[in-house]
Design an enzyme around this catalytic site. Structure first.
Site, PDB file in Angstrom:
ATOM      1  CE  LYS A 145      34.086  10.153   0.172  1.00  0.00           C
ATOM      2  NZ  LYS A 145      34.650  11.041  -0.888  1.00  0.00           N
ATOM      3  CB  SER A 178      29.151   5.005  -0.097  1.00  0.00           C
ATOM      4  OG  SER A 178      29.646   6.305  -0.156  1.00  0.00           O
TER       5      SER A 178
END
Lengths: 335, 335, 335, 335
Positions: free
Chosen positions: C155, C206
């Site tokens: 992330k 992400s």
């Protein structure tokens, strides 16, 4: 001498041209008198909005059947500027501009149209594009005798989807140069989407990747045209600028006289309107232009008292940044 | 004597209560003074709009940390009426209603709140629902001393998703009965969604399937409250009824004095507004209420000059059919 | 020795952590054992998807109440990688990774986590970003003893909305460098989004504009961990690559043994899949990633026989261009 | 004797019939040989999906120009069943069914078509509707000699938007009665949308408010038709039923032989698939049928290895509840 006629017709769906057929059937307009069309269809206004093409195909087939000209020939001489998206209170409709010869004299609202040459590959959004639109607008001004147009519609080629905003900007600056609204030297390729202090508030551009060449529609007073219709245009400083819209309606004798209404605008790229955050630019589910048309359309329609407003987003160099313009055509005599 | 305080705060996202924290930090409001909240968050306003729950959770955690009360206890005494959807020019914000004791005397804008009993399963949209809301509104009127409320917000249980409109209708008629705006005999279950001539133009209802019982917020003049704020409410005959909005603003001393603005409306179910077809009700990609809020919100915000307008769809028996209502609270002295 | 525990739980809405509370209540997991979370919530997966933040806030409040640690401290030690969007057959769920000490010996599936330093302003999508992720992954590998991770979740911060794809690309290449999947020299800033032949098919990234620093979750075999769970990962050559998914399930002993399933993919930017035009990239009303997740999720879920699949779009340098990867964790013994 | 010919063609947009024009130009098909069309266009599949009408208008103008028949006459003899929505991996395409006389003998896949009488106002979704479709299917069976159709497409009138599901249900039960798939006595008006145990898994229905009468396309083996093509149909128990799709492909000799693929399905109204919650039915921004087509289409296309799959939602009484059916036509000899 020519008289400009204007008819505004609704449609039940994008393939419905029955109201136009009825106009022709009634003799109110002759098929050959139609010279330009500006309309709104009920798609999403984006890349996959096929309502514009569907309406255009339907219209061309109708006119071809009535005039005997092939659809392609009609498309090459009648500019047809369609915008998708009738969010909120907006109502799908088309404005037909027609010209009829009459034994009269005077000065009145005139129409000019023009088509530019095919834009070469790679030229969209360049100096060549700006210059091409400038030339097309100048030629249409000369041909129509409209020395000082009140409103110029331009439909222009975008080389690619990613280049839509840039193509609109190029066409807007090209038209602005022809009109003398921006200095020739400053309105060059380097200013595109950069120097937003350069704009014309009487130019409304739409771009499409399927458009091969510029199409131009001019409206303005000219000698030798019959009187009867009046045009007014106002800049809007932002989407909430209701004073501009009310000023426009008042200048034309009040909302009841309006025969056609047009507006351009854009979601303010600062993300704020008058200091308050808006959410138009970050909505994954609802395109920013759909937000914009719903809001701007409602403001204009509320003043006009009628949802048949041509509202189009993408107002780069067309009115002040974060704002746009509003225009209307009215009967000069009481309706 | 009590003074009604009103603060309107923005948010950067639905979990952002930093502006409220800052208000409390500054001492401008004390945590215990907050009595009711009405707000707009930036979701889609539908069943899967979780921005309301997210904001509410964030707010309750903040107030819990400041007051020492558990979140559930706060939720049981502070009505919090949130509406999702800030389409177009609308700006996410919350209106905090607070009450402070002051050594003063007079008559001024007062606040009343109330919570009804848990609605039994199957009762939503029935006579029992109408009667429950009527009783809750009456009790809140009595407790607050507001004999003639200017505006009543109701948040009410819907038994199911399919029953949202019916639940709003039941709550609207219940509140209308309490207010005397509709005859007791006529405003029965049989009239729900049928007799649209029955309505109150001072009731704004929202329904939710997660809501266990009615929550009510009343605003109106009452003796024994400090002066300073004024409320006005107007019916809107349709979404284009800009005259109603301008009349409201004028009655309150002009747009610059407005401290909070509220509107309810609906897409006209006839499919037409002033004779022109609209496309709000048949758009598979864009929910009708999103269309409606964008349009109605823009009309109201354009007059107010500010996007922080509480706009909510679903106006069954709340204002005229196809229309709705608009309300505002203003400073009585110049800002 | 540590044993990796995995629980997959559903949720009724993004604020619903009752299934996790029940797990903790039952004693099946202790609050302090939870080390990482990977989950799907039911938002639109885009900039205005607040379901991720809502679930995270709800989870942190729950764990804070159970552990006595403040929410911020929990967020700083438990990587929580949430992806919005459960289009089609996908089901909102969270996968909890927990670690428990047990008196046993062997080699088994291990977990590593890591947090990088705050990424400086302007560094997103640059060589510094690539290097930072590389260092975070290397540190997590060293700390966990996972010499050859089977799957790496990252992330990572995006400097701006426009830079989301570039941030994912930088993190993917950084992780790929740490894993030795791409040559150090080639996987530099110049290759970002350009040289798509450089990729790792065991990295899932992400990006978020609200993320301050890299968070990393590693899964892979390591000595000193209890056996019981197995991991397999496969590249997918395109969204239709069902053979890859079936091969993966077969390698793990069949669909019935799967405990968690993950996939990354992207709409093929050529606009075609196996020679046929797709419409994902030009739909103004439906975001391309929503199209993608619905389709890829259904292919993977159909093989798994379960809609609880973590499917995420944006697979730059993560698996082959136009394709992506699929991974699963299974019970090694029959369920 | 007649031979059934099948051509599957792509389109660049809904007004693009150039691939069909090329087929005709090449002589591969003669304009007069075309007997039925089944296709997918790239709209939203809902009430405001005008891509079906646009494609149909374009096709009829093309065939009119090639055959000399007016568009309306062609529309009255060539059933054209179009479904909007190519979400995910689906690719816009049309399947043309043509018939050519050949000097041969045998038994092969045959085509039957039929048009029913205009459905009276108010009859949609009633026993009269069921009976009308039953009669149209029976007549088409008799006329074509297809005693036991493998697949029946029905396009049927819906009296109103609200009545779409009911109209599909009526047509499905009518066709099921003609086929003997449900008992005559049970498949009456009272069973519509109620007794979902009554279904045919070889009927695919679409409904439209603009459709004046039933249109039917039958496919099945019949004597006197040339061999060469084979049809197979399978029920799907839910959207994840990949085994059904793989069984179908295997029965026809493998995916490479498939010439056309069709599927019907629906979002499970229980809100769950195999015990896990799905979010298709409560998404305000993304219509449930768009979710469904993306997911079901991907499952079928992944097995077929080709995005040109006709996928349509609304499977009331068409296959098992929560499921649907899948069908394909294949070359009997290796491709």
């Amino acid at each position: 001498m020519p008289r400009l006629l204007l008819e505004r017709v609704g449609m039940a769906h994008p393939g419905d041209v029955s109201a136009i057929a009825a106009l022709l059937d009634s003799g109110r307009l002759a098929p050959g008198e139609i010279r330009a069309v500006v309309g709104k269809t009920e798609g999403n206004g984006g890349l996959n909005d096929f309502t514009r093409g569907y309406f255009l195909q339907s219209l061309l087939h109708l006119l071809a059947a009535r005039t005997g000209e092939p659809p392609a020939a009609l498309a090459a001489r009648i500019p047809c500027l369609l915008s998708g998206g009738t969010e909120g209170v907006l109502s799908p409709h088309a404005v037909l501009f027609a010209v009829r010869e009459e034994p009269a004299a005077g000065r009145g609202l005139a129409l000019g149209t023009g088509f530019g040459p095919r834009l070469p590959p790679g030229a969209a959004g360049t100096e060549a594009h700006i210059a091409a639109v400038e030339a097309t607008v100048r030629a249409a001004m000369a041909a129509s005798g409209i020395a000082d147009p009140g409103l110029v519609f331009v439909k222009t080629p975008a080389g690619s989807l990613a280049g839509m905003a840039r193509a609109r900007a190029a066409a807007a600056l090209g038209a602005a140069r022809a009109l003398g609204d921006v200095p020739q030297a400053q309105a060059s390729q380097a200013a595109l989407l950069r120097d937003l202090s350069l704009f014309s508030d009487r130019v409304a551009v739409s771009a499409g990747i399927e458009v091969p060449c510029d199409e131009v529609i001019l409206l303005g007073e000219a000698p030798g045209w019959a009187p009867g219709l009046a045009l007014a245009v106002r800049p809007m400083r932002d989407v909430l600028d209701i004073a501009a819209v009310q000023g426009l309606a008042a200048a034309l004798g009040g909302p009841a006289r309006l025969r056609a209404v047009f507006a351009k605008g854009e979601p303010d790229v600062t993300g704020h309107i008058r200091g308050q955050r808006h959410t138009m630019l970050g909505d994954t589910d609802l395109d920013a232009q759909r937000h914009l048309r719903a809001a701007l359309g409602a403001v204009v329609a509320a003043v006009a008292g009628d949802g048949r407003v041509f509202v189009s987003g993408g107002a780069e160099h067309q009115g002040p940044a974060g704002g746009g313009l509003v225009a209307a055509i009215a009967e000069q005599d009481a309706p």
